[in-house]
Structures are given as C-alpha cells and as structure tokens.
Write an enzyme that holds these catalytic residues in place. Structure first.
Site, mmCIF file in Angstrom:
data_model
loop_
_atom_site.group_PDB
_atom_site.id
_atom_site.type_symbol
_atom_site.label_atom_id
_atom_site.label_comp_id
_atom_site.label_asym_id
_atom_site.label_seq_id
_atom_site.Cartn_x
_atom_site.Cartn_y
_atom_site.Cartn_z
ATOM 1 N N PHE A 299 0.904 -1.200 0.113
ATOM 2 C CA PHE A 299 0.006 0.180 0.035
ATOM 3 C C PHE A 299 0.890 1.407 0.086
ATOM 4 O O PHE A 299 1.423 1.652 1.203
ATOM 5 C CB PHE A 299 -0.568 -0.064 1.232
ATOM 6 C CG PHE A 299 -1.930 0.988 1.522
ATOM 7 C CD1 PHE A 299 -2.902 0.932 0.981
ATOM 8 C CD2 PHE A 299 -1.518 2.145 2.342
ATOM 9 C CE1 PHE A 299 -3.926 1.798 0.997
ATOM 10 C CE2 PHE A 299 -2.592 2.938 2.577
ATOM 11 C CZ PHE A 299 -3.921 2.957 1.874
ATOM 12 N N PHE B 198 8.741 4.855 4.304
ATOM 13 C CA PHE B 198 7.903 3.875 5.292
ATOM 14 C C PHE B 198 6.882 3.004 4.649
ATOM 15 O O PHE B 198 5.726 2.641 5.358
ATOM 16 C CB PHE B 198 6.999 5.013 6.189
ATOM 17 C CG PHE B 198 8.153 5.764 6.988
ATOM 18 C CD1 PHE B 198 9.354 5.522 7.246
ATOM 19 C CD2 PHE B 198 7.680 7.335 7.206
ATOM 20 C CE1 PHE B 198 9.998 6.579 7.886
ATOM 21 C CE2 PHE B 198 8.397 8.244 7.919
ATOM 22 C CZ PHE B 198 9.795 7.768 8.185
ATOM 23 N N GLN C 98 8.356 -3.889 33.985
ATOM 24 C CA GLN C 98 8.510 -3.425 35.196
ATOM 25 C C GLN C 98 8.558 -5.015 36.155
ATOM 26 O O GLN C 98 9.163 -4.963 36.943
ATOM 27 C CB GLN C 98 7.485 -2.657 35.747
ATOM 28 C CG GLN C 98 7.886 -1.805 37.029
ATOM 29 C CD GLN C 98 9.100 -0.828 36.673
ATOM 30 O OE1 GLN C 98 9.322 -0.667 35.581
ATOM 31 N NE2 GLN C 98 9.818 -0.475 37.732
ATOM 32 N N ILE C 99 7.688 -5.596 35.968
ATOM 33 C CA ILE C 99 7.348 -6.848 36.551
ATOM 34 C C ILE C 99 8.457 -7.970 36.491
ATOM 35 O O ILE C 99 9.259 -8.561 37.347
ATOM 36 C CB ILE C 99 6.133 -7.636 36.372
ATOM 37 C CG1 ILE C 99 4.829 -6.808 36.675
ATOM 38 C CG2 ILE C 99 6.295 -9.140 36.656
ATOM 39 C CD1 ILE C 99 3.501 -7.302 36.236
ATOM 40 N N HIS C 100 9.057 -7.807 35.141
ATOM 41 C CA HIS C 100 10.146 -8.661 34.993
ATOM 42 C C HIS C 100 11.458 -8.007 35.254
ATOM 43 O O HIS C 100 12.543 -8.713 35.324
ATOM 44 C CB HIS C 100 10.197 -9.150 33.326
ATOM 45 C CG HIS C 100 9.391 -10.184 32.918
ATOM 46 N ND1 HIS C 100 7.904 -9.932 32.692
ATOM 47 C CD2 HIS C 100 9.556 -11.489 32.511
ATOM 48 C CE1 HIS C 100 7.290 -11.005 32.422
ATOM 49 N NE2 HIS C 100 8.277 -11.946 32.236
ATOM 50 N N GLU D 292 -0.363 3.360 10.326
ATOM 51 C CA GLU D 292 -1.969 3.518 9.742
ATOM 52 C C GLU D 292 -2.542 4.602 10.620
ATOM 53 O O GLU D 292 -3.934 4.569 10.851
ATOM 54 C CB GLU D 292 -2.619 2.168 10.368
ATOM 55 C CG GLU D 292 -1.913 0.802 10.102
ATOM 56 C CD GLU D 292 -1.840 0.442 8.617
ATOM 57 O OE1 GLU D 292 -1.757 1.229 7.997
ATOM 58 O OE2 GLU D 292 -1.784 -0.862 8.262
ATOM 59 N N GLU E 254 -2.677 10.777 17.457
ATOM 60 C CA GLU E 254 -3.077 12.014 17.379
ATOM 61 C C GLU E 254 -4.147 12.236 16.197
ATOM 62 O O GLU E 254 -5.187 12.744 16.477
ATOM 63 C CB GLU E 254 -2.039 13.054 17.082
ATOM 64 C CG GLU E 254 -1.070 13.065 18.371
ATOM 65 C CD GLU E 254 -0.031 11.876 18.776
ATOM 66 O OE1 GLU E 254 0.318 11.327 17.650
ATOM 67 O OE2 GLU E 254 0.036 11.495 19.748
HETATM 68 N N1 COS Z 1 -14.039 6.713 4.375
HETATM 69 C C1 COS Z 1 -14.654 7.494 3.476
HETATM 70 N N2 COS Z 1 -14.728 8.794 3.027
HETATM 71 C C2 COS Z 1 -13.718 9.466 3.985
HETATM 72 C C3 COS Z 1 -13.208 8.762 4.982
HETATM 73 C C4 COS Z 1 -13.432 7.347 5.244
HETATM 74 N N3 COS Z 1 -12.762 7.122 6.482
HETATM 75 N N4 COS Z 1 -12.553 10.016 5.580
HETATM 76 C C5 COS Z 1 -12.527 11.029 5.036
HETATM 77 N N5 COS Z 1 -13.423 10.764 3.860
HETATM 78 C C6 COS Z 1 -13.919 11.677 3.023
HETATM 79 C C7 COS Z 1 -14.726 12.733 3.542
HETATM 80 O O1 COS Z 1 -16.117 12.622 3.647
HETATM 81 C C8 COS Z 1 -14.642 13.883 2.716
HETATM 82 O O2 COS Z 1 -15.311 13.711 1.539
HETATM 83 P P1 COS Z 1 -16.083 15.029 0.768
HETATM 84 O O3 COS Z 1 -14.992 15.878 0.559
HETATM 85 O O4 COS Z 1 -16.937 14.625 -0.252
HETATM 86 O O5 COS Z 1 -16.834 15.621 2.083
HETATM 87 C C9 COS Z 1 -12.996 13.852 2.078
HETATM 88 O O6 COS Z 1 -12.770 12.500 2.334
HETATM 89 C C10 COS Z 1 -12.030 14.581 2.846
HETATM 90 O O7 COS Z 1 -12.020 14.286 4.316
HETATM 91 P P2 COS Z 1 -11.627 15.004 5.430
HETATM 92 O O8 COS Z 1 -12.137 16.707 5.293
HETATM 93 O O9 COS Z 1 -11.923 14.325 6.997
HETATM 94 O O10 COS Z 1 -10.026 15.221 5.167
HETATM 95 P P3 COS Z 1 -8.915 16.153 6.024
HETATM 96 O O11 COS Z 1 -8.035 16.265 5.055
HETATM 97 O O12 COS Z 1 -9.455 16.985 6.660
HETATM 98 O O13 COS Z 1 -8.448 14.839 7.094
HETATM 99 C C11 COS Z 1 -7.139 12.927 7.842
HETATM 100 C C12 COS Z 1 -7.993 13.655 7.008
HETATM 101 C C13 COS Z 1 -5.912 13.894 8.417
HETATM 102 C C14 COS Z 1 -8.015 12.412 8.903
HETATM 103 C C15 COS Z 1 -6.423 12.119 6.985
HETATM 104 O O14 COS Z 1 -5.788 12.785 6.227
HETATM 105 C C16 COS Z 1 -5.758 10.891 7.778
HETATM 106 O O15 COS Z 1 -6.498 9.906 8.330
HETATM 107 N N6 COS Z 1 -4.131 11.205 7.822
HETATM 108 C C17 COS Z 1 -3.489 9.922 8.289
HETATM 109 C C18 COS Z 1 -3.322 9.296 7.185
HETATM 110 C C19 COS Z 1 -2.525 7.831 7.622
HETATM 111 O O16 COS Z 1 -3.163 6.917 8.326
HETATM 112 N N7 COS Z 1 -1.312 7.594 7.230
HETATM 113 C C20 COS Z 1 -0.611 6.447 7.688
HETATM 114 C C21 COS Z 1 0.088 5.863 6.717
HETATM 115 S S1 COS Z 1 -0.839 4.780 5.763
HETATM 116 S S2 COS Z 1 0.121 3.042 6.026
#
Ligand code: COS
Length: 381
Positions: free
Chosen positions: A123, A156, A337-339, A365, A369
C-alpha cells in the site's frame, strides 16, 4: 481464555496456535535479530496456510473470512509474534483497494496472486511530507497517450522494499484541464524506473521489512487506475478504516502476551520468600493489564462487527486503534517492570522484543493524534 463473541473464533485461535508452535516460535527470535531482510520463504508459508489471503474474497482466491474472523486471526498471530501478524496484515491492506474498488478484470488479474503469495503487494501512500497529511501528495502521474508516467518518492512503505505489486496513491496531472487530483494506480514493480531499498535499524517489527521507493518515469497503462480519477483519497481513507481495526487487534495480541508472560513470571519468581504474585504491587499491575486488554478487545470486536454489517466505521476503528495501542503500551511497560532485568535483557524473555514491537502500533496506519482527530471530527461535524 480470550472471550469469543462468535463460535467461529475459537477454531481460528486453535488453528493459529498449532501453526505458531510449528512454524513461528522456532524462527521468530532469529528473524528479529538478524540484519533486516524480508523472509521470503516464511512469507510463503504464511500464504500457504491461508493467512495472507484470509479476508480476501473467496471468488478471487481468498479465504472469504469476515472482519471479526480476520481480527481474531490477527490478534492470535500477533500474540505469538507481532511481525508475523503484520506480515499477514500488509497484503490485506494493499489488496483491499483492488477488491473493493477495482474492475472485474483488475480483481481477477491481481487478487488471486496476492492471496496465494505469488505477488507481494504494498500500500504505497506515505511520502516525506504526506504522512499524517496524506492528501499532500507530491508524486505525480502525467497522462501520455495510453499510459501514466509517474515520478516521485514514497517512504515507510511496509514490504515496499520487496513488493512486486504497488497500489500507489498519487496526483494525476491533467494537462488539458491543468488540474491535479489524487488517484490510485496499480503498478507492477518490475516496470523500469521503480527502485526500492530496505530502511534499516527499525526499532521493532523487524521481520516485516519497510521500504523507500523512488519512481522515475515509471509507466503504467491507464487501465490500471483504480476507481474514478480523484477518488484516491477516499479509497485510501476507507481502506485505512479497516486496517486500523487490524492494528487494534495486533495491539490486543501484544497486550495479552505481555499479560500472560507477566502472570507466568510473577507466579514463579521468588522474592522475600514468596512468589512476587503475592505482592499487592504486582497484583494491581496484573489487574489493570487484564481489565484494559479486555476492554480494548471488545472495542476491536465492536468495530469489526459494525464493519461486517456494512456500516462506515471511521470513528469506531479510530477509537479501537487508539485505545488498544495505548493499552498495549501500558501492558508492555508493566510487563517490563514486573520482569525487571529479566525483561530488559532479551536473552531472558520476550519482553524486550514485545516492548520494541509494540511501539509502532501507536504510529502506523495513522498516529494516535490522527485517530483523535478522526474521532473528534466524527463527533463535532
Ligand atoms: N471513508 C470514506 N470517506 C472518507 C473517509 C473515510 N474513512 N475519511 C474522509 N473521507 C472523505 C470525507 O467524507 C471527505 O469527502 P467530501 O469532500 O466528499 O466531504 C473527504 O474524504 C475529505 O475528508 P476530510 O475533510 O476529513 O479530510 P482531512 O484532509 O481534513 O483529514 C485526515 C483527513 C487527517 C483524517 C487524514 O488525512 C488521515 O487519516 N491521515 C492519516 C493518514 C494515515 O493514516 N497515514 C498512515 C500511513 S498509511 S500506511
């Protein structure tokens, strides 16, 4: 005995215990301690036993298990060895966008080979400046005739050093409209211009290697796009919802192992003329570990059950992931801590390894935060 909601869960636990005794326990410490390199033969054993394709659809060569069964498998495999659980989680994470959003041709072409282990999928989302801020993608695909030409760098990426199939997220530059939109493209990594290396000196989860990928004019046919142009972000987020429940299950597995090892040790370690299990200081730690682990497990089960009903589970997945990984942190710390010295020095127990393996569950994932952000956004919108 872990609480089972469903009668199908116990046979999965029993089957994995047998597999772990035969295939995992004899090699897992060695895989942790050697220089990072992907254990191909071991991955093939996991695939052959059905754990790589466990929750991929049956009609495309997978095990067809539901999400509750999947996280039971994940919890149990991780209990015996955390990177082994992760190794089975990565192909599920990477293949989900294909079987959930792909065309019939894409599903038929790729999913059976991912399930069988013939292809190793990754991914491919994260970049140096697009981790938590996942939509801030710099990798760009330009359309030239019937191909995309892709340039960028990804970091990553789990199994990214060895993957033979990349489910890549990037912007598509549309010259005519002069716009860029995030989309997902399937890439066979033997395509010229795809280069990858293993990231070294990882703290834990060392057997499941992590890669850095560069793409220099990598060509992919337009028909390899997954879903509509511009749907990539939603595909990634929806995929991560399920994956986060899997991480919660990994954390429950780690927490339960820390608890079980601590109970065993506390009953056998004599201090002041009696087993330390007789000391209230130890008993309170054990009680807190057990209670929090059970609460985390139930949260993971709830999220998976809701997902099995077809509901959107962004909040439940984030809550389960955040809570369970912090419980796992608590449990490995208390186990240490226990070990005491016998936990801190790896030649005496598994606690030192558990402590290192746990830490990334609070990071990957989506950091915890980000999980808090997802939970708050779900409640406050
Ligand atoms: N399922 C379906 N749709 C989703 C969704 C989900 N879980 N999360 C967001 N969406 C959709 C929203 O509904 C929105 O759609 P519309 O524009 O049609 O309304 C769109 O995506 C944008 O969503 P949102 O405004 O919440 O996005 P943001 O950019 O504000 O915030 C975060 C998104 C920060 C929560 C997101 O970028 C995130 O999860 N980041 C972390 C990524 C991650 O986990 N990385 C790890 C590495 S991957 S191994």
């Amino acid at each position: 005995m872990a609480y089972n909601l469903d009668e199908k869960q116990q046979p999965i636990r029993d089957q994995i215990k047998k597999f772990a005794e035969k295939e995992v326990l004899p090699v897992c410490m060695e895989l942790d301690r050697r220089k990072e390199s992907f254990p191909s033969e071991y991955y093939q054993k996991l695939a052959k036993a059905g754990y790589v394709g466990f929750a991929m659809p049956k009609e495309y060569g997978g095990g067809g298990h539901d999400n509750l069964e999947y996280i039971t498998m994940m919890e149990e495999l991780t209990y015996w060895d955390a990177p082994t659980g992760l190794m089975a989680a990565i192909p599920q994470l990477a293949t989900f966008p294909i079987f959930a959003y792909g065309t019939e041709e894409q599903k038929k072409k790729y999913v059976p080979k991912c399930a069988s282990g013939e292809l190793i999928p990754s991914f491919v989302l994260t970049e140096r400046n697009a981790g938590s801020d996942a939509s801030n993608q710099s990798t760009v695909a330009v359309i030239e005739g019937d191909h995309f030409v892709i340039n960028g760098e990804k970091i990553f990426i789990m199994h990214g050093d060895v993957c033979t199939l990349g489910v890549l997220f990037c912007k598509i530059a549309d010259k005519e409209e002069n716009r860029t939109r995030i989309s997902s493209i399937i890439i066979e990594t033997d395509t010229p211009g795809w280069k990858a290396r293993t990231l070294e000196h990882k703290m834990g989860m060392r057997a499941a290697t992590t890669g850095l990928i560069t793409l220099e004019n990598v060509k992919a046919p337009l028909e390899n796009q997954l879903g509509e142009t511009g749907r990539g972000f939603i595909i990634a987020m929806n995929t991560l919802d399920g994956a986060r429940i899997g991480v919660a299950a990994q954390a429950v597995g780690i927490a339960q192992r820390a608890l079980d090892e601590s109970i065993k040790y506390a009953k056998s370690r004599i201090a002041f003329g009696a087993p330390i299990a007789k000391l209230q200081a130890i008993q309170w730690m054990i009680a807190d570990m057990a209670t929090r682990t059970e609460a985390a497990r139930l949260m993971a089960y709830k999220a998976a059950s809701e997902q099995d009903k077809g509901n959107r589970v962004s909040m439940e997945a984030a809550q389960a992931k955040m809570y369970a990984t912090e419980v796992a942190n608590f449990c490995v710390d208390k186990a240490m801590q226990i070990h005491s010295g016998y936990g801190y020095i790896g030649e005496f127990s598994i606690i030192e390894k558990l402590y290192r393996d746990q830490r990334v569950t609070e990071i990957y994932e989506g950091t915890n935060e980000i999980q808090r952000l997802v939970i708050a956004n779900s409640l406050l919108r």
